[in-house]
Write an enzyme that holds these catalytic residues in place. Structure first.
Site, PDB file in Angstrom:
ATOM      1  CD  GLU A  66       3.753  -2.766  -0.306  1.00 27.66           C
ATOM      2  OE1 GLU A  66       4.138  -3.203   0.799  1.00 27.66           O
ATOM      3  OE2 GLU A  66       3.177  -1.678  -0.433  1.00 27.66           O
TER       4      GLU A  66
ATOM      5  NE  ARG B  70      -1.821  -1.371   4.424  1.00 27.27           N
ATOM      6  CZ  ARG B  70      -1.111  -0.872   5.418  1.00 27.27           C
ATOM      7  NH1 ARG B  70      -0.377   0.220   5.210  1.00 27.27           N
ATOM      8  NH2 ARG B  70      -1.121  -1.438   6.607  1.00 27.27           N
TER       9      ARG B  70
ATOM     10  CG  HIS C 185       5.358  -0.638   3.060  1.00 27.18           C
ATOM     11  ND1 HIS C 185       4.240  -1.386   2.741  1.00 27.18           N
ATOM     12  CD2 HIS C 185       4.976   0.167   4.093  1.00 27.18           C
ATOM     13  CE1 HIS C 185       3.232  -1.048   3.552  1.00 27.18           C
ATOM     14  NE2 HIS C 185       3.664  -0.101   4.366  1.00 27.18           N
TER      15      HIS C 185
END
Length: 329
Positions: A266, A237, A285
């Site tokens: 994000e 993360r 991601h």
């Protein structure tokens, strides 16, 4: 009367049909916030939730008196107030295992891409700058035989380590994890303190879950302990790494490069220097983003929710104590 569920994740027609056979479904396409008025209103009658990428604040649980279970289409559960869910007796399910190998593929792709400067040199060719044989200024570094350090050594960390040790003859070190004698035997892995791992590793791969104790675990001090030739990989993360400190270390050459699939915020801000740095490979991601894996994750979430709302133990459960208390009731 059928129980009601709120669906806000990407589910196939077959998966929706499977849920519809058991429950009354209310879908929320493109939901980005749990504070959406329609979603909040629907919570009042919801028995289950299924979705991903939407944080559920603890205070909303008071508006969901019938809520029994949440099936998250993810392995991470930092979007959920686990303690509050447990206090309310709400089961939280996730999707480990099914995304392990795919996420490890992404991690090792970042190792290869940063070491061999794949993105930077592909852009070099694309611009038409390849006019003669390349020289040392464009050389990368070997991956085989190097030392791979895993910060966190769970399912995904172990899968990355297998690729490195068995496929590339890498020396594996791990930290921030309990002793893993089976993996030590299989992979020749050696347990280290975090400081020792940072000092020894040519590649530092972060796979540890985000929590209060791991927030900014890799900060300015930790980056200073790494070799100047080392490469940082983050597939955990974003906030596990202090992004500001990382940018400074990259700009000043205190570490060689970084491969990133996750960020503090994000989608990544257009103002961030990270995607514009030649020594950074920045991905959007994509850790588990393959057709096969995302479908498997959604199916695991569907199965979890059906089991939970029918009074059975879900396959993948975060707060086991809620299930134990139900059994003892």
């Amino acid at each position: 009367m059928k129980k009601r569920i709120l669906a806000y994740g990407r589910l196939s027609e077959a998966q929706l049909a499977q849920l519809a056979n058991e429950f009354e479904i209310q879908q929320f396409h493109g939901l980005t916030s749990a504070n959406d008025p329609a979603f909040r209103a629907a919570l009042a009658k919801a028995h289950g939730l299924i979705g991903s990428s939407v944080a559920i604040p603890a205070e909303l649980l008071d508006e969901a008196p019938h809520l029994e279970a949440i099936a998250s289409i993810s392995v991470g559960f930092d979007n959920y107030p686990v303690e509050a869910l447990t206090q309310h007796g709400i089961l939280l399910c996730n999707t480990p295992d099914v995304l392990t190998e795919t996420t490890a593929d992404t991690g090792f792709a970042l190792i290869m891409a940063t070491a061999r400067r794949v993105v930077e040199l592909a852009d070099f060719v694309r611009r038409g700058d390849w006019q003669k044989s390349i020289g040392p200024e464009h050389f990368g570094s070997d991956v085989h035989g190097k030392t791979l350090g895993l910060v966190g050594f769970g399912r995904i960390g172990a899968a990355v380590a297998r690729r490195g040790a068995l496929g590339f003859g890498m020396q594996v070190r791990y930290a921030m994890a309990s002793p893993k004698p089976v993996l030590e035997e299989e992979l020749g892995a050696e347990r280290r303190t975090l400081d020792e791992l940072l000092a020894e590793s040519d590649f530092v791969c972060v796979t540890i879950p985000l929590s209060d104790t791991t927030h900014h675990l890799i900060g300015a001090d930790e980056l200073t302990r790494m070799k100047s030739s080392a490469i940082l990989i983050n597939i955990a993360r974003g906030p596990v790494v202090d992004e500001t400190a990382l940018i400074e270390a990259l700009e000043e050459g205190r570490i060689r490069a970084a491969g990133l699939d996750v960020y503090n915020h994000e989608p990544l801000s257009q103002d961030s220097p990270l995607p514009h740095m030649s020594n950074v490979v920045a991905l959007p991601h994509i850790g588990s983003a393959t057709h096969e894996t995302r479908n498997a994750m959604a199916q695991r979430a569907v199965d979890n929710l059906i089991l939970a709302l029918s009074g059975n133990r879900p396959i993948s459960l975060v707060n086991e104590e809620v299930w134990e208390s139900r059994r003892g009731a």
